[in-house]
Write a protein that holds these residues in place. Sequence first.
Motif: not given
Length: 554
Positions: A61-62, A68-79, A104-108, A112-113
Amino acid sequence: MVFPFLKYSKKSPGETANEIGNFIVSEIQEIESFNVINGFLNLVICDDYWVSALLKAVNEENYGFTNISEHSKLVMVEYSSPNTNKPLHLGHIRNNLLGFSLAEILKANGHRVVKTNIVNDRGIHICKSMLAWQKWGRGETPESTGGKGDHFVGELYVEFDKHYKEEIEELVNKGYSKKEAEENASLIQEARELLIKWEAGDKETVNLWRTMNEWVYEGFDVTYRKLGVDFDKIYYESDTYIAGREEVLRGVDNGIFYRKEDGSVWADLTKNDLDHKLLLRSDGTSVYMTQDIGTAKMRFNDFKIDQMIYVVGNEQNYHFEVLSILLDKLGYEWGRDLYHFSYGMVELPSGKMKSREGTVVDADDLIAEMEDYARQMSQELGKLENLTREEAENNYEIIALGALKYFILKVDPKKNMLFNPQESIDFNGNTGTFIQYTYARIKSVLRKAAERNINYKTELSPDTLLSNKEKDIIKRISMFPDIVKEAGKEYSPALIANYCYELVKEYNQFYQDHSILHESNTIKRNLRLILSLTTSRIIKKSMQLLGIKVPERM
RNA sequence: GCCCCGGUAGCUCAGUUGGAUAGAGCAACUGCCUUCUAAGCAGUAGGUCAAGCGUUCGAGUCGCUUCCGGGGUACCA
């Protein structure tokens, strides 16, 4: 490759390779045999290793992605980050595609994005369009002229520039230097007054500003929807510049920045081997840097950001170097860790694009042209005959955008790239269309298998013998998880694009000289169906990472 | 001037972190549709990896110099 071992073995490359080869074959079950050529030790991996690798890929699967879990790193992407004084062009397209794909790549990769857009809706350039409307707009609106709002305002901006240049020329003829003329032209002074009035909250000015921005947003929305990009949170510089100004003033109070006699505020960066940077103009208004400081502060207040990525062109490398230092000076620990995803410019055969000079490839026009071309090619090739009109139209869009997106994303983001409007639109060879076509081809085979009630999921014998090409494809399939990780680490959609192209090319070679449904040996037939199914899934996932859709038939 | 980034086939681009005979696509030429989609496949031709020096068993890849191109160095964004 055994050269590094020679100093330990003290033997010839051939002997060393043979000894290592013999040892590995006897110790590791999956290695079947080996050979030695020119000091290179080649290990042959046995077929059932590849068969189980394929099974893993099809059953997991996947596959290739990290959950992704709630503990995943949170990344903000400005574009995206458009200016509201002109419509989007090809350069913005590259930005939007890169930003969306990167998210999308960061999520994969299990992050968390938060996708964010900072809309540059204030500043002197906006005032220029506003002034142009007041002077030459004749009360027209996008509605009255039937145009798209962003194009409507863009034309006003060009109009301003035209008159401004004329005025400069007149002044130069009267004996002013070019620089004096640029400074003293009445038009630029009127625009500046408008900016001061706007920052002071002058009602009439703010109303005009709001109205014109609304026109632009309506236009942008259409383009964004067409491109398939979206945002989780939108910031407006008309909000963030205030926070920025406060931060800068706080910096002055704390002695981090200094004020000149004329009232302008500066940062001294000579200790960082840079020069002095303006933060507030002498008339008190904000500049680009001021706004970005405020935006950063607001974002970190709003979200628990672990990493901030700015997708902005490499012409702004200096700006982000400075921003990082300034935030650090202001005491924000994350200032140093900002990542500027610095991508190269899109150039035309005629050179760089310039909005004011009208030498741009407009985003909406380009997309429309590509759709026309997709429609024309599909009809010429006699495709889509069994599709409804609606399905066909949908396919033209998928193909056109797929070609455009792939063309742009397959290039290393860091590099400048050339876009030739006449030649870059192509549906043959290393193109998005080629990948979509292969996907549709596989889906067609799988549909036919289903129609004939061929169950291909259960019977994969470990004794299956593999052809070289089948082995090549499985090898490629098993690389997918590493490629996704690499793309996440390098921030490079191009790695995904190029990987997918290689996979698809190999699949087409396989398709050419292997029968699938016509294969009488059911063990082989099952292998080939699973191979096809897995390939189609990886194509779809890869394209998803690039924001490209794949059609079921074409 | 100073600071970054680039230069690989006619054109557009790869090149897996220093490894084998530098790869694709487009354009040109030649074959392959009575069989699962020919938007495909196979082949021919095309290279002083900008130039030079160095590092080492080995350099398109690392270092230095030169040439060429792009960007930055704004009280533009």
